[in-house]
Scaffold this active site. Structure first.
Site, PDB file in Angstrom:
ATOM      1  N   GLU A 116      -1.276  -1.886  11.185  1.00 32.36           N
ATOM      2  CA  GLU A 116      -0.746  -2.712  12.278  1.00 32.36           C
ATOM      3  C   GLU A 116       0.745  -2.448  12.405  1.00 32.36           C
ATOM      4  O   GLU A 116       1.347  -1.762  11.570  1.00 32.36           O
ATOM      5  CB  GLU A 116      -1.019  -4.200  12.002  1.00 32.36           C
ATOM      6  N   ASP A 223       2.960 -30.761  12.565  1.00 32.17           N
ATOM      7  CA  ASP A 223       3.038 -32.107  11.978  1.00 32.17           C
ATOM      8  C   ASP A 223       3.771 -32.120  10.629  1.00 32.17           C
ATOM      9  O   ASP A 223       4.556 -33.029  10.354  1.00 32.17           O
ATOM     10  CB  ASP A 223       1.623 -32.696  11.790  1.00 32.17           C
ATOM     11  N   HIS A 244       3.463 -12.974  19.928  1.00 36.71           N
ATOM     12  CA  HIS A 244       2.587 -11.807  19.764  1.00 36.71           C
ATOM     13  C   HIS A 244       2.654 -11.035  21.073  1.00 36.71           C
ATOM     14  O   HIS A 244       2.543 -11.627  22.147  1.00 36.71           O
ATOM     15  CB  HIS A 244       1.158 -12.250  19.466  1.00 36.71           C
ATOM     16  N   ARG A 292       6.616  -6.536  15.899  1.00 36.37           N
ATOM     17  CA  ARG A 292       6.291  -7.408  17.026  1.00 36.37           C
ATOM     18  C   ARG A 292       7.463  -7.851  17.877  1.00 36.37           C
ATOM     19  O   ARG A 292       7.340  -7.996  19.082  1.00 36.37           O
ATOM     20  CB  ARG A 292       5.652  -8.679  16.482  1.00 36.37           C
ATOM     21  N   HIS A 353       2.964 -17.112  18.728  1.00 34.93           N
ATOM     22  CA  HIS A 353       1.894 -16.774  17.786  1.00 34.93           C
ATOM     23  C   HIS A 353       2.115 -17.351  16.381  1.00 34.93           C
ATOM     24  O   HIS A 353       1.180 -17.764  15.728  1.00 34.93           O
ATOM     25  CB  HIS A 353       1.799 -15.252  17.713  1.00 34.93           C
ATOM     26  N   SER A 393       0.775 -13.179   6.687  1.00 31.54           N
ATOM     27  CA  SER A 393       0.733 -14.635   6.644  1.00 31.54           C
ATOM     28  C   SER A 393      -0.426 -15.157   5.798  1.00 31.54           C
ATOM     29  O   SER A 393      -0.254 -16.067   4.976  1.00 31.54           O
ATOM     30  CB  SER A 393       0.621 -15.175   8.063  1.00 31.54           C
TER      31      SER A 393
HETATM   32  P1  FAD Z   1      -3.819 -23.517   9.006  1.00 34.63           P
HETATM   33  O1  FAD Z   1      -4.866 -22.531   8.748  1.00 34.63           O
HETATM   34  O2  FAD Z   1      -3.363 -23.661  10.399  1.00 34.63           O
HETATM   35  O3  FAD Z   1      -4.349 -24.945   8.526  1.00 34.63           O
HETATM   36  C1  FAD Z   1      -3.667 -26.127   8.881  1.00 34.63           C
HETATM   37  C2  FAD Z   1      -4.474 -27.322   8.402  1.00 34.63           C
HETATM   38  O4  FAD Z   1      -3.638 -28.479   8.419  1.00 34.63           O
HETATM   39  C3  FAD Z   1      -5.686 -27.666   9.256  1.00 34.63           C
HETATM   40  O5  FAD Z   1      -6.741 -28.011   8.382  1.00 34.63           O
HETATM   41  C4  FAD Z   1      -5.251 -28.929  10.001  1.00 34.63           C
HETATM   42  O6  FAD Z   1      -6.309 -29.813  10.316  1.00 34.63           O
HETATM   43  C5  FAD Z   1      -4.344 -29.567   8.983  1.00 34.63           C
HETATM   44  N1  FAD Z   1      -3.363 -30.487   9.573  1.00 34.63           N
HETATM   45  C6  FAD Z   1      -2.292 -30.173  10.339  1.00 34.63           C
HETATM   46  N2  FAD Z   1      -1.630 -31.298  10.669  1.00 34.63           N
HETATM   47  C7  FAD Z   1      -2.296 -32.324  10.113  1.00 34.63           C
HETATM   48  C8  FAD Z   1      -2.123 -33.733  10.115  1.00 34.63           C
HETATM   49  N3  FAD Z   1      -1.119 -34.326  10.746  1.00 34.63           N
HETATM   50  N4  FAD Z   1      -3.012 -34.481   9.442  1.00 34.63           N
HETATM   51  C9  FAD Z   1      -4.076 -33.929   8.803  1.00 34.63           C
HETATM   52  N5  FAD Z   1      -4.289 -32.608   8.764  1.00 34.63           N
HETATM   53  C10 FAD Z   1      -3.409 -31.818   9.415  1.00 34.63           C
HETATM   54  N6  FAD Z   1      -2.198 -13.938   9.969  1.00 34.63           N
HETATM   55  C11 FAD Z   1      -2.515 -12.869   9.218  1.00 34.63           C
HETATM   56  O7  FAD Z   1      -1.994 -12.710   8.113  1.00 34.63           O
HETATM   57  N7  FAD Z   1      -3.431 -11.948   9.682  1.00 34.63           N
HETATM   58  C12 FAD Z   1      -4.035 -12.075  10.885  1.00 34.63           C
HETATM   59  O8  FAD Z   1      -4.863 -11.251  11.247  1.00 34.63           O
HETATM   60  C13 FAD Z   1      -3.696 -13.187  11.702  1.00 34.63           C
HETATM   61  N8  FAD Z   1      -4.255 -13.321  12.923  1.00 34.63           N
HETATM   62  C14 FAD Z   1      -4.001 -14.463  13.628  1.00 34.63           C
HETATM   63  C15 FAD Z   1      -4.657 -14.662  14.837  1.00 34.63           C
HETATM   64  C16 FAD Z   1      -4.476 -15.841  15.542  1.00 34.63           C
HETATM   65  C17 FAD Z   1      -5.184 -16.039  16.856  1.00 34.63           C
HETATM   66  C18 FAD Z   1      -3.611 -16.841  15.030  1.00 34.63           C
HETATM   67  C19 FAD Z   1      -3.400 -18.137  15.761  1.00 34.63           C
HETATM   68  C20 FAD Z   1      -2.927 -16.633  13.835  1.00 34.63           C
HETATM   69  C21 FAD Z   1      -3.120 -15.446  13.134  1.00 34.63           C
HETATM   70  N9  FAD Z   1      -2.475 -15.227  11.919  1.00 34.63           N
HETATM   71  C22 FAD Z   1      -2.782 -14.126  11.178  1.00 34.63           C
HETATM   72  C23 FAD Z   1      -1.623 -16.247  11.327  1.00 34.63           C
HETATM   73  C24 FAD Z   1      -2.422 -17.012  10.262  1.00 34.63           C
HETATM   74  O9  FAD Z   1      -3.748 -17.188  10.715  1.00 34.63           O
HETATM   75  C25 FAD Z   1      -1.821 -18.370   9.953  1.00 34.63           C
HETATM   76  O10 FAD Z   1      -0.446 -18.273   9.758  1.00 34.63           O
HETATM   77  C26 FAD Z   1      -2.443 -18.942   8.685  1.00 34.63           C
HETATM   78  O11 FAD Z   1      -3.840 -18.940   8.791  1.00 34.63           O
HETATM   79  C27 FAD Z   1      -1.935 -20.337   8.428  1.00 34.63           C
HETATM   80  O12 FAD Z   1      -2.671 -20.893   7.375  1.00 34.63           O
HETATM   81  P2  FAD Z   1      -2.296 -22.339   6.837  1.00 34.63           P
HETATM   82  O13 FAD Z   1      -3.256 -22.647   5.755  1.00 34.63           O
HETATM   83  O14 FAD Z   1      -0.858 -22.402   6.544  1.00 34.63           O
HETATM   84  O15 FAD Z   1      -2.540 -23.308   8.104  1.00 34.63           O
HETATM   85  C1  SIN Z   2      -3.388  -9.688  14.946  1.00 30.58           C
HETATM   86  O1  SIN Z   2      -4.562  -9.479  14.653  1.00 30.58           O
HETATM   87  O2  SIN Z   2      -2.759  -9.025  15.777  1.00 30.58           O
HETATM   88  C2  SIN Z   2      -2.680 -10.806  14.277  1.00 30.58           C
HETATM   89  C3  SIN Z   2      -2.184 -10.366  12.982  1.00 30.58           C
HETATM   90  C4  SIN Z   2      -1.147 -11.311  12.461  1.00 30.58           C
HETATM   91  O3  SIN Z   2      -0.754 -12.253  13.133  1.00 30.58           O
HETATM   92  O4  SIN Z   2      -0.690 -11.080  11.341  1.00 30.58           O
END
Ligand code: FAD
Ligand code: SIN
Length: 533
Positions: A116, A223, A244, A292, A353, A393
């Site tokens: 990527e 939040d 993105h 990016r 993103h 991430s």
């Molecule tokens: P999240 O997975 O967002 O989890 C947040 C949690 O907190 C949820 O359970 C939610 O319910 C809970 N929560 C939030 N606020 C509250 C509240 N007030 N009360 C109770 N619960 C709450 N990253 C990569 O490394 N590779 C990729 O290929 C990639 N692709 C992506 C594609 C998309 C479309 C998106 C949107 C992101 C992508 N990312 C990617 C980024 C990555 O997915 C996220 O940064 C990562 O998954 C975040 O994980 P997390 O556990 O920190 O939060």
């Molecule tokens: C993507 O698949 O382009 C997202 C990858 C990322 O956010 O790290």
């Protein structure tokens, strides 16, 4: 009052990894996980491209991944943290595999590593274009095997409990703020419950919903960052919002925007103008696979000059069978709106993103508040600096989830529950007369952020944003103190706080670096920048 040893807010990769490691190491601890909607609904579930980890040591090495991460971060990464995450990453990925996560393999049964933007080697493990959904599935399955873990779905964390709730004056310069748990709004009966914990972990994900166009699901309302800021804890680097380059152009304003993974460009797709001309050579020698920030700004600039509403991604020269095998979800989404990606170009636009800044944490996920940890996208750990490298991430969530669990395990026996916290006081509040005012304010906030705090910024735009946000803040605080709670109102409040933090941090950074570009200070400086306190 409800009591747990450890209260983890968030069931994405960061929260689940913390809980699994903790439950495995300390079966005597009571662990409560909280999700504001269904447990699987989070950013993690939507991740497409994959997880970056040095896997094939014949072709790749840790130092190359470290160098790529530092390069993307534009001299603002913490090199110690970058080394920790990249060196420990492969072990965390192996654990995910051991817990049942599937990643695609080639015909020789070797992992099929993708490339990527900003990566010098193929090192992205993936499961088709559904990597996040596969990881989330496996982690939820693993967590369900532990007796000492309870998951609360449809519970909304409102605020963390500190000395403020015991009647003391808490300020941002105090170094001894303590966390005693959280107020949670039970969304089934709209009652606020007091959840006490020896240790609380914020793993609440990103804040993309402050923008009109974002790839983040609607739960991503920042939040955790807002709770931390209200509790007078330290938050940083909020100006570094990652856009993105390639979300699917949708004139009807779909929320969230559908992502066309960067892995598609890694597979050979090429960015072109609406006239069908390549343009990335004008901006970076890495062309469509530059980091990016560069690609998103290039697209923004091309669209501004031409007046077009999108650019194209050309996949028509790619192997048809392989393309559909690698990107089944992207293929069917495009086909559902009448575009066959192998016969016509895909219209794409940049969309918010990822949030690089957030709750400041050290290498063990400790925040500035005692007994409060944080991990995942809601944090600023030093890994991403001014711009996150693709697919780093999920890796950060897994590595920090593990580290947080280790420290909690080593320290929790010395911590006592504080049971003297008062229950939530809803006296004097009434049901809101018009919920539509909240919906309208959310729209206004998204407009302000999208028009004035987008990819290209300026002093005038930022001042306008901050003035408008201030009005929204005053109105919303008054509503918050006079009406009964709803998740919509709590989210509006948090979105405004996140919007303020992004705009104010952008105003304080008098240079252009990584994801932050301002026409008033177009170059990078080495002098110390003012930061939020
Ligand atoms: P999240 O997975 O967002 O989890 C947040 C949690 O907190 C949820 O359970 C939610 O319910 C809970 N929560 C939030 N606020 C509250 C509240 N007030 N009360 C109770 N619960 C709450 N990253 C990569 O490394 N590779 C990729 O290929 C990639 N692709 C992506 C594609 C998309 C479309 C998106 C949107 C992101 C992508 N990312 C990617 C980024 C990555 O997915 C996220 O940064 C990562 O998954 C975040 O994980 P997390 O556990 O920190 O939060
Ligand atoms: C993507 O698949 O382009 C997202 C990858 C990322 O956010 O790290």
């Amino acid at each position: 009052m409800y009591k747990s040893d450890v209260l983890i807010i968030g069931t994405g990769i960061a929260g689940l990894t913390t809980a699994i490691h903790l439950a495995q190491k300390s079966p005597h601890l009571s662990i409560t996980l909280v999700s504001k909607t269904q447990k699987e609904e989070c950013n993690t579930r939507y991740a497409q491209g994959g997880i970056a980890a040095v896997w094939d040591l014949k072709e790749d090495d840790l130092n190359k991944h470290i160098a790529d991460t530092l390069d993307a971060g534009d001299d603002l990464c913490d090199e110690k943290i970058v080394r920790i995450v990249i060196e420990e990453g492969p072990k965390r990925v192996q654990e995910m595999i051991d817990w049942g996560t599937r990643f695609d393999k080639d015909e020789n049964q070797h992992y099929d590593l993708a490339k990527e933007g900003g990566h010098s080697e193929h090192r992205i493990l993936h499961y088709r274009d559904l990597t996040g959904a596969e990881i989330e599935r496996a982690l939820l399955e693993k967590i369900s095997t532990f007796q000492n873990v309870k998951i609360l779905e449809h519970y909304y964390a409102i605020d963390i409990l500190t000395q403020h709730h015991l009647g003391y004056n808490v300020t941002r310069v105090m170094s001894d703020i303590e966390c005693y748990g959280c107020y949670l709004l039970n969304l089934q009966n709209l009652q606020v419950e007091t959840h006490l914990a020896k240790i609380t972990v914020l793993a609440t994900g990103g804040s993309g919903q402050i923008y009109k166009a974002t790839t983040n699901p609607i739960i991503a309302t920042g939040d955790g960052v807002a709770m931390m800021y209200r509790a007078k804890g330290h938050v940083e680097n909020m100006e570094f919002v990652q856009f993105h380059p390639t979300s699917l152009y949708n004139p009807n304003g779909e929320n969230p925007c559908f992502l066309i993974s960067e892995a598609v460009r890694g597979f050979g797709a090429i960015l072109k103008t609406k006239k069908g001309e390549e343009f990335m050579h004008k901006y970076d020698s890495r062309l469509s696979l530059a980091p990016r920030d560069i690609v998103a700004r290039a697209i923004d600039s091309e669209m501004k000059v031409s007046g077009d509403e999108f650019v194209y991604l050309d996949c028509t020269h790619l192997d048809k069978k392989e393309f559909v095998a690698h990107f089944p979800t992207i293929s069917s989404k495009c086909i559902s709106i009448g575009i066959n990606p192998l016969e016509s170009y895909i219209p794409v636009v940049p969309a918010q993103h990822y949030m690089c800044g957030g709750i400041r944490v050290d290498e063990f996920g400790k925040t500035s508040i005692k007994n409060l940890f944080a991990c995942g996208e809601c944090t600023s750990s030093g890994l991403h600096g001014a711009n996150r490298l693709a697919s780093n991430s999920l890796l950060e969530g897994a590595v920090f989830g593990y580290r947080v669990a280790q420290v909690i395990n080593d320290s929790i026996s010395n911590i006592q529950l504080n049971s003297s916290l008062p229950e939530w006081d809803a006296q004097g509040t009434k049901d809101p007369k018009e919920m539509v005012l909240i919906t309208q304010s959310i729209k206004e906030l998204k407009d302000i952020m999208s028009y004035y705090v987008g990819i290209v910024r300026s002093n005038v735009r930022l001042k306008r944003a901050l003035d408008r946000l201030h009005l929204l803040y005053i109105e919303t605080e008054s509503l918050y103190h006079s009406t009964t709670l709803s998740p919509q109102l709590c989210e509006l409040r948090n979105l405004i706080t996140n919007g303020y933090l992004v705009a104010r941090s952008a105003e304080l950074r008098r240079e252009s670096r990584g994801l932050h570009y301002t026409t008033d200070y177009p170059v990078k400086h080495s002098f110390q920048q003012d930061t939020l306190l």
